[in-house]
Motif scaffolding. Structure first.
Motif, PDB file in Angstrom:
ATOM      1  N   LYS A  58      10.287  56.896 -37.454  1.00 18.91           N
ATOM      2  CA  LYS A  58      11.560  56.259 -37.098  1.00 18.91           C
ATOM      3  C   LYS A  58      11.895  55.151 -38.073  1.00 18.91           C
ATOM      4  O   LYS A  58      13.040  54.982 -38.478  1.00 18.91           O
ATOM      5  N   GLN A  59      10.852  54.380 -38.445  1.00 16.50           N
ATOM      6  CA  GLN A  59      11.102  53.271 -39.367  1.00 16.50           C
ATOM      7  C   GLN A  59      11.500  53.819 -40.733  1.00 16.50           C
ATOM      8  O   GLN A  59      12.359  53.267 -41.413  1.00 16.50           O
ATOM      9  N   GLU A  96      13.042  56.662 -41.267  1.00 20.57           N
ATOM     10  CA  GLU A  96      14.393  57.195 -41.126  1.00 20.57           C
ATOM     11  C   GLU A  96      15.425  56.083 -41.323  1.00 20.57           C
ATOM     12  O   GLU A  96      16.420  56.260 -42.017  1.00 20.57           O
ATOM     13  N   ALA A  97      15.150  54.929 -40.714  1.00 19.63           N
ATOM     14  CA  ALA A  97      16.107  53.827 -40.810  1.00 19.63           C
ATOM     15  C   ALA A  97      16.235  53.345 -42.253  1.00 19.63           C
ATOM     16  O   ALA A  97      17.335  53.044 -42.717  1.00 19.63           O
ATOM     17  N   VAL A  98      15.116  53.269 -42.967  1.00 21.08           N
ATOM     18  CA  VAL A  98      15.181  52.804 -44.353  1.00 21.08           C
ATOM     19  C   VAL A  98      15.910  53.847 -45.203  1.00 21.08           C
ATOM     20  O   VAL A  98      16.737  53.503 -46.047  1.00 21.08           O
ATOM     21  N   ARG A  99      15.633  55.116 -44.926  1.00 16.15           N
ATOM     22  CA  ARG A  99      16.333  56.176 -45.661  1.00 16.15           C
ATOM     23  C   ARG A  99      17.830  56.110 -45.419  1.00 16.15           C
ATOM     24  O   ARG A  99      18.623  56.338 -46.327  1.00 16.15           O
ATOM     25  N   ALA A 100      18.210  55.806 -44.173  1.00 17.87           N
ATOM     26  CA  ALA A 100      19.631  55.822 -43.813  1.00 17.87           C
ATOM     27  C   ALA A 100      20.427  54.767 -44.572  1.00 17.87           C
ATOM     28  O   ALA A 100      21.645  54.848 -44.642  1.00 17.87           O
ATOM     29  N   THR A 101      19.748  53.763 -45.155  1.00 18.47           N
ATOM     30  CA  THR A 101      20.479  52.742 -45.909  1.00 18.47           C
ATOM     31  C   THR A 101      20.757  53.215 -47.330  1.00 18.47           C
ATOM     32  O   THR A 101      21.355  52.492 -48.106  1.00 18.47           O
ATOM     33  N   ALA A 152      18.317  53.968 -49.527  1.00 20.70           N
ATOM     34  CA  ALA A 152      17.289  53.429 -50.411  1.00 20.70           C
ATOM     35  C   ALA A 152      16.673  54.547 -51.255  1.00 20.70           C
ATOM     36  O   ALA A 152      16.496  55.657 -50.775  1.00 20.70           O
ATOM     37  N   THR A 165       7.914  51.328 -50.383  1.00 16.54           N
ATOM     38  CA  THR A 165       7.489  49.927 -50.321  1.00 16.54           C
ATOM     39  C   THR A 165       7.973  49.228 -49.052  1.00 16.54           C
ATOM     40  O   THR A 165       7.312  48.326 -48.565  1.00 16.54           O
ATOM     41  N   TYR A 166       9.129  49.633 -48.505  1.00 17.78           N
ATOM     42  CA  TYR A 166       9.630  48.968 -47.304  1.00 17.78           C
ATOM     43  C   TYR A 166       9.318  49.715 -46.009  1.00 17.78           C
ATOM     44  O   TYR A 166       9.187  49.112 -44.959  1.00 17.78           O
ATOM     45  N   GLY A 167       9.230  51.047 -46.080  1.00 15.36           N
ATOM     46  CA  GLY A 167       9.023  51.805 -44.859  1.00 15.36           C
ATOM     47  C   GLY A 167       7.569  52.185 -44.644  1.00 15.36           C
ATOM     48  O   GLY A 167       7.042  52.068 -43.549  1.00 15.36           O
ATOM     49  N   LEU A 225       4.556  51.254 -46.777  1.00 13.31           N
ATOM     50  CA  LEU A 225       3.505  50.255 -47.045  1.00 13.31           C
ATOM     51  C   LEU A 225       3.299  49.253 -45.901  1.00 13.31           C
ATOM     52  O   LEU A 225       2.155  49.021 -45.508  1.00 13.31           O
ATOM     53  N   PRO A 226       4.374  48.645 -45.365  1.00 15.05           N
ATOM     54  CA  PRO A 226       4.115  47.666 -44.305  1.00 15.05           C
ATOM     55  C   PRO A 226       3.344  48.264 -43.148  1.00 15.05           C
ATOM     56  O   PRO A 226       2.586  47.574 -42.484  1.00 15.05           O
TER      57      PRO A 226
END
Lengths: 271, 252, 271
Positions: free
Chosen positions: C174-175, C177-182, C184, C191-193, C195-196
């Motif tokens: 889900k996380q 998906e949200a980063v992809r939806a921007t 990126a 690195t944002y979806g 790695l954390p």
């Protein structure tokens, strides 16, 4: 939080970390960089050898191909069986010694600090020394051969099995044990009817895991004279018979793959 | 008013022969909040996810400001995606990043991967992020990790992340379904007001008919993968609702 | 209903439930294991006579080990420094290689054409014991620490690569998906979806691998790949068992120290 409140309204810039965090992180990265740089610098690399490496590898590949398959029935099969026995016997021996040690190490069964410490030291020593080093020791004691290998595998495995089993014992739910105690059960029956059923699945999966590792490890013990596939490999390398080495490597690869399949199958049945 | 999004003959079948969407035609223009209502499993979520291509359509065309986006891939797709803001039912924040980092995620489409890794964002992005934090009332939470927030706070961060993209349309997939009634109203208010302030259309999937009536300028009712009602809330009658949700016992 | 329950099939089933069932199974297993152990010991040419002789040897061996001798202390220090360098380099480069391989091999991020080669690499790296890999590299780049570093890099890729791949496959999509939806780019999604969500576990794998590499570097040294293992093997060959014991004690101490240090680091970073 207080930190964010203090810095934000003044200037609306954003930093991921506070100054302290930044310092700690920079220090850590610096430490890693320095460690790597120092190691690169002082490790003895003979560059001509490194540049030559691909050619050497190619050469080795050519010598390995085709593998001398006729060598398998002659020598490798017997060595493989020996490796199997070393690993399995070693695992069985380790079970015999690991059980009492893990009971002594678990502080909820053995409420005696001195005994705990003694057992834990034994387990740590067993784990710290590599199986290859154990093999060296027992080759010196029993002479070259598979017996040294089996004892070495056992010595290395005791620490592994004992540690994991001890941890499993310490996690046993106290309530069930207390009920047995209240019913007047002796220490022995507490262990047999309280602890043992609780850790049984963990025990078998630990043994299985260790057996798998032992199969892999026992295939190299022969390099120091402790029997099995490694011994055959050592002999082939010493005489530069790389096509025979290839057969042994293929055998090891097959054993690893089969071991993985077997372990996966049993683990699925256990859990 | 100029059209922002034109959907024509949109079909989606996850399994061949079993379409979830059966030929959707919809147009969205520059302003207003559209609520898509319908029972679960009727394809609302699929529809909204197809618009920014988190789900790929089987057939049909999606025209977004003159760009046909039903078949684009790679860089082209990313460039369209960054113009479309998306809000999720379960917020989908990156839990272990701070609130500020979650907001800046909205700018990833505009920043090189290296700069993003080093957390080097243009100053105006950071300023914008702080403005949005003021708007959603979480100014003091910039450095807090996303997993320390409550549900309502998380959804507000989710909306702010979408707004960071300076989107030309805002999509929200069941944004209130995981929230309590009071927080749900606050979230709908935020979506509505942000749509108006930025002059962009807002499309919201929603279960709750009352919330839809209260906030929407337009309601789209779906059932069985088709649009069966499309009009202002005032025209939505109980007969329509019976058609959309089936049965009538729940209306009493 | 109750009559049916007491029918013959149900009773048969009931006698199949745990206590009775497991006890005959356990007995059978114990007999099989014991029979196997006897058979295997025979295969390994084990005899009481040999064992007693071994014990005799062992006693003499132990006598020669005590007291441990630190007269060549500088050899121990040099050996350990080299082992440490081997471990640092192998861990650093091994982890650096593991990161991209793990991302490529994660089935939730990558299509099949990328995952299967990455998975094949990791499986191959895991299949062979570091000692065998070290032998191959010794042939390629000559005796010394470089061969050890290369062998342990392979081992690190096999271990860290596999665990890291599994960690990535367990993340919340889900996380992502949200980063992809921007909109990126892929690297920023990582690195944002990704790695954390996995960084904590990655730090754990790295510290574990450093520890494992330090222990394994003693092993590859035995076959000629540098480090303290070389000194240990030389000690065995010269029958300087008191020196051997000194090295073993030092190894155990360093491993213990490393365990304390890694616990301490973990507490600092709250992982």
């Amino acid at each position: 939080m207080s930190n964010a409140m203090a810095t934000v309204p003044a200037s609306r810039t954003w930093q991921r970390h506070t100054v302290g965090q930044k310092l700690a992180r920079t220090a850590l990265w610096l430490l890693i960089a320095v460690a790597v740089a120092l190691s690169v610098q002082s490790i003895n690399v003979i560059w001509e050898f490194l540049w030559d490496a691909p050619e050497q590898m190619m050469d080795m590949g050519r010598r390995m191909w085709p593998p001398d398959l006729a060598y398998y029935p002659k020598t490798v099969h017997a060595a493989l069986m020996e490796t199997f026995h070393i690993a399995t016997l070693g695992t069985i021996f380790s079970m015999v010694f690991a059980l009492p040690l893990s009971i002594l190490a678990a502080h909820n069964i053995t409420p005696h600090k001195g005994l705990n410490l003694f057992a834990k030291t034994m387990l740590v020593s067993s784990r710290s020394v590599n199986s290859l080093v154990w093999a060296l020791l027992f080759v010196a004691v029993f002479g070259p051969g598979p017996l040294a290998g089996a004892v070495a595998i056992a010595c290395r495995s005791v620490g592994f099995v004992g540690k994991l089993l001890g941890e499993a014992l310490e996690e046993v739910h106290f309530g069930a044990i207390e009920a047995l105690k209240a019913a007047g059960a002796s220490q022995t029956s507490q262990i047999l009817y309280g602890y043992w059923p609780a850790v049984k699945p963990a025990f078998w999966s630990i043994m299985l895991l260790r057996w798998d590792i032992n199969i892999r490890e026992s295939s190299v013990l022969g390099l120091v004279g402790a029997g099995g596939l490694g011994m055959a490999m050592n002999a082939a390398i010493d005489t530069f018979e790389w096509d025979r080495v290839a057969v042994i490597l293929l055998t090891i690869f097959a054993v690893v793959v089969i071991g993985e399949v077997v372990v996966t199958y049993f683990r699925r049945r256990l859990i | 008013m100029a059209a922002v999004l034109n959907i024509r003959g949109l079909t989606k079948a996850y399994k061949p022969g079993m379409p979830v969407l059966k030929g959707i035609d919809l147009d969205f223009d520059e302003r207003g909040l559209t609520a898509i209502i319908g029972s679960s499993g009727t394809g609302k979520s699929t529809l909204i996810r197809i618009i920014n291509r988190l789900v790929n359509p089987t057939e049909g065309s999606i025209l977004f400001k003159g760009v046909e986006l039903s078949r684009i891939e790679g860089r082209q797709l990313r460039e369209v995606r960054r113009r479309i803001g998306m809000v999720f039912q379960e917020y989908n924040l990156v839990e272990r990043l701070s609130v500020m980092e979650n907001l800046l995620t909205g700018r990833l489409g505009y920043v090189s991967a290296l700069d993003a890794w080093r957390r080097k964002f243009p100053e105006e992005d950071v300023t914008h992020a702080y403005e949005l934090l003021d708007i959603i009332g979480l100014s003091d939470f910039a450095h807090q990790r996303a997993d320390s927030l409550s549900g309502g706070q998380r959804q507000r961060v989710g909306i702010a992340r979408a707004l960071m993209q300076r989107p030309e349309i805002l999509l929200a997939d069941e944004p209130t379904s995981s929230l309590d009634p009071k927080t749900s109203v606050e979230i709908m208010e935020l979506l509505k007001s942000q749509g108006v302030t930025n002059g962009i259309p807002v499309v919201v999937n929603i279960h709750d008919v009352e919330l839809a009536r209260r906030f929407a300028d337009r309601i789209v009712g779906m059932t069985g993968g088709r649009v069966v009602f499309d009009g202002p809330p005032a025209q939505l009658t109980d007969d329509h609702l019976k058609m959309i949700y089936g049965g009538e016992g729940w209306l009493q | 209903m109750s009559g049916a329950r007491l029918g013959p099939t149900a009773r048969g089933k009931r006698s199949g439930i745990r206590p009775f069932h497991s006890s005959w199974q356990a007995k059978l297993l114990a007999i099989v294991v014991a029979a196997y152990a006897v058979y295997a010991l025979g295969q390994l040419e084990f005899s009481a006579e040999r064992f007693v002789k071994g014990l005799d040897n062992g006693a003499r061996f132990l006598a020669r080990m005590f007291p441990p001798s630190y007269r060549n202390g500088d050899q121990i220090v040099t050996g350990f420094v080299e082992s440490m360098q081997i471990a640092v380099l192998a861990t650093f480069f091994g982890v650096m290689l593991s990161l991209p391989i793990a991302v490529l091999g994660a089935r939730n991020l990558m299509p099949a054409w990328a995952t299967w080669p990455a998975r094949l690499i990791v499986t191959l790296c895991r299949a062979f014991n570091p000692v065998i890999v070290a032998i191959v590299f010794i042939k390629a780049v000559g005796f010394g620490a470089l061969a050890g570093v290369l062998a342990l890099i392979v081992a690190s890729v096999g271990f860290v690569g596999k665990l890291f791949m599994e960690a990535i496959e367990e993340i919340s999509m889900k996380q992502i998906e949200a980063v992809r939806a921007t909109g990126a780019p892929f690297l920023s999604v990582v690195t944002y979806g990704v790695l954390p969500q996995v960084i904590g576990r990655l730090v754990g794998f790295c510290t574990y691998q450093l520890d494992a590499n330090l222990r394994n570097s003693t092993m590859v040294g035995i076959v000629g790949a540098g480090g303290i293992g070389a000194a240990l093997f030389a000690g065995f060959q010269r029958f300087e068992y008191d020196f051997v014991l000194a090295i073993l004690i030092t190894i155990i101490a360093v491993v213990l120290l490393g365990e304390f240090a890694s616990n301490y680091v973990k507490r600092i970073f709250h992982v």
